[in-house]
Design an enzyme around this catalytic site. Structure first.
Site, mmCIF file in Angstrom:
data_model
loop_
_atom_site.group_PDB
_atom_site.id
_atom_site.type_symbol
_atom_site.label_atom_id
_atom_site.label_comp_id
_atom_site.label_asym_id
_atom_site.label_seq_id
_atom_site.Cartn_x
_atom_site.Cartn_y
_atom_site.Cartn_z
ATOM 1 N N GLU A 330 20.080 38.574 42.934
ATOM 2 C CA GLU A 330 18.850 39.340 43.069
ATOM 3 C C GLU A 330 17.967 38.749 44.155
ATOM 4 O OE1 GLU A 330 18.174 40.855 38.462
ATOM 5 O OE2 GLU A 330 17.215 38.998 39.112
ATOM 6 N N CYS A 331 17.479 39.568 45.052
ATOM 7 C CA CYS A 331 16.470 39.226 46.045
ATOM 8 C C CYS A 331 16.848 37.984 46.843
ATOM 9 C CB CYS A 331 15.119 39.064 45.355
ATOM 10 S SG CYS A 331 13.715 39.266 46.469
ATOM 11 N N GLY A 332 16.281 36.820 46.531
ATOM 12 C CA GLY A 332 16.643 35.609 47.244
ATOM 13 C C GLY A 332 18.124 35.325 47.174
#
Length: 478
Positions: A330-332
């Protein structure tokens, strides 16, 4: 008979009034009295909860009226409160701010009513006196269904200033003044573009929390606050039967990766996963014997040089993906799995190269806010047609991508913008969306079942990618 658990919500008229400072101060003071304090954070924020955890010694939990049902919120609250003397819930944004401007959905006020918790209203009094009464009066009458425990003023100039404020409350409201925190230059929690610095970066010395606790005992009526707090004569006991672990999930955990919902881990444990933490920054390779990986969000761009320098870890992750083992990011985590991160100053840092994409840091938030995901195909954590909810919170964008499948159709609540997302390659699923596993049934169970399947020996001619999984496989019935 055990004393009842006390509980209240720390809220404010708006962001930036000092909710986090006051919440941490109350937590520190209650801990100093020898009480077991269970912290919570309303909304999808990860950073404040890390500071709560550090002060309280108990993991902070997220409560959220948009991502989760009333039943899920009550279950998280009751199970987490077990063994606590006091539950301190920090609100989000303004008390009535939520997913839209027409309803209380997703707001702190909604959580307060669902859990029957009184509100402690934090007012930044640095530039006001009698006007504070008008503000408080509006908040205490806006929704008659809410109960207020009282008001704590922040950034007060001293005893004389506080006297003006209490006189104003007495003449124009029914709210109880509970005290204040002074405008003390020693009270400072550093911030950056996604919010406060994380607890894992250890920028706040213990003396800061000691100071907050001392100031609270001196100028806030803790006994009065506890009298006004809600009492829970008993907490629902956790009757879940411990599940024997059948897989090991490696979770990236360090200064670069720290954005996780703790209840996602609990859901994975309930489904049969053992959580094994590792550091992409410090460790030379992945832990032995892990069957799947989970990369959360965080600040990989701030540690891009260190991540890029740890070539043995990047190689270890790439080889893990190549052999068909599941990775959820997720994301990072998505940024880390890409080919490289391009920073704002134009520097490029190579990453794991598991996904054929490049990420560019931006000056502003991109697609900020709550997001609903519809699964457009069977994938690592969902079945085609299913829906889940999460949050988007990032200052970066994908500027170059190779051939990738998509498993999501996302709808951003603030703009109603829809797009294809959920990037798939083999057994890898990566997205900018932080999904809450309790927002939809079966997500954790599906992740675990797919990890179990991927671990089985494959025919020599078989593909390493994820075999589509039918909706009734490896999931609990609703």
């Amino acid at each position: 008979m055990a004393k009842p658990t006390k509980g209240f919500i720390v809220a404010g008229p708006a962001s930036g009034v000092g909710k986090t400072t006051v919440a941490l101060a109350l937590m520190a003071a209650l801990r100093n009295r020898g009480l077991a304090v269970q912290p919570f954070k309303c909304g999808p924020d990860f950073i404040d909860g890390g500071h709560h955890t550090r002060v309280c010694g108990r993991v902070s939990r997220n409560l959220d009226g948009w991502m989760l049902s009333v039943e899920a919120n009550r279950d998280i609250f009751s199970r987490s409160a077990e063994g606590a003397d006091a539950c301190v819930v920090e609100g989000m944004m303004g008390l009535f701010d939520g997913a839209d401007g027409k309803s209380e959905a997703g707001s702190t006020a909604e959580i307060a009513k669902w859990l029957q918790l009184p509100v402690v209203l934090v007012v930044d009094a640095s530039s006001m006196a009698r006007s504070a009464a008008a503000l408080v009066r509006g908040f205490e009458t806006f929704d008659p269904a809410l109960r207020f425990a009282g008001v704590i003023f922040n950034k007060v100039a001293g005893a004389a200033h506080y006297h003006l404020l209490t006189d104003a409350l007495a003449s124009g409201t029914t709210a109880r003044p509970l005290g204040y925190l002074p405008g003390d230059e020693r009270i400072h929690i550093p911030e950056r573009y996604l919010g406060l610095f994380t607890a894992g970066e250890c920028l706040l010395p213990d003396t800061m929390f000691e100071l907050l606790g001392e100031l609270t005992e001196k100028s806030i009526e803790l006994d009065g606050l506890l009298e006004s707090a809600a009492s829970f004569p008993h907490v629902v006991q956790d009757v879940r039967i411990a599940t024997q672990a059948t897989i090991r999930v490696g979770v990236a955990s360090d200064k670069a990766f720290s954005f996780y919902y703790e209840d996602n881990f609990n859901a994975l444990r309930d489904a049969g996963a053992e959580i094994v933490e590792f550091s992409p920054l410090r460790d030379p390779c992945l832990p032995d014997g892990v069957d799947a990986l989970y990369f959360g969000g965080g600040y990989p761009e701030l540690f891009a040089s260190e991540l890029a320098a740890n070539r043995s870890m990047l190689t270890s992750v790439a080889r893990f993906a190549e052999k068909g083992s599941p990775i959820y990011a997720e994301c990072g985590g998505l940024m880390f799995l890409g080919k490289e991160i391009l920073t704002r100053d134009g520097a490029a840092f190579p990453m794991a190269g598991v996904l054929p994409l490049r990420v560019q840091m931006t000056e502003q938030l991109v697609n900020f806010g709550y997001t609903e995901v519809t699964f457009t195909s069977d994938c690592l954590i969902g079945c085609a047609g299913g829906k889940a909810r999460g949050h988007s919170f990032h200052c970066s964008k994908i500027v170059d991508t190779g051939p990738l499948g998509h498993a999501y159709r996302t709808r951003h609540s603030m703009t109603s913008r829809e797009e294809s997302e959920g990037f798939c390659a083999g057994n890898v699923l990566a997205s900018y969306i932080h999904l809450h596993f309790l927002s939809a049934p079966g997500m954790a169970e599906r992740f675990v079942a797919n990890a179990q399947r991927a671990r089985r020996p494959r025919p020599a001619s078989g593909a390493a990618g994820l075999r589509p999984m039918h909706a009734n496989e490896g999931e609990k019935t609703a």
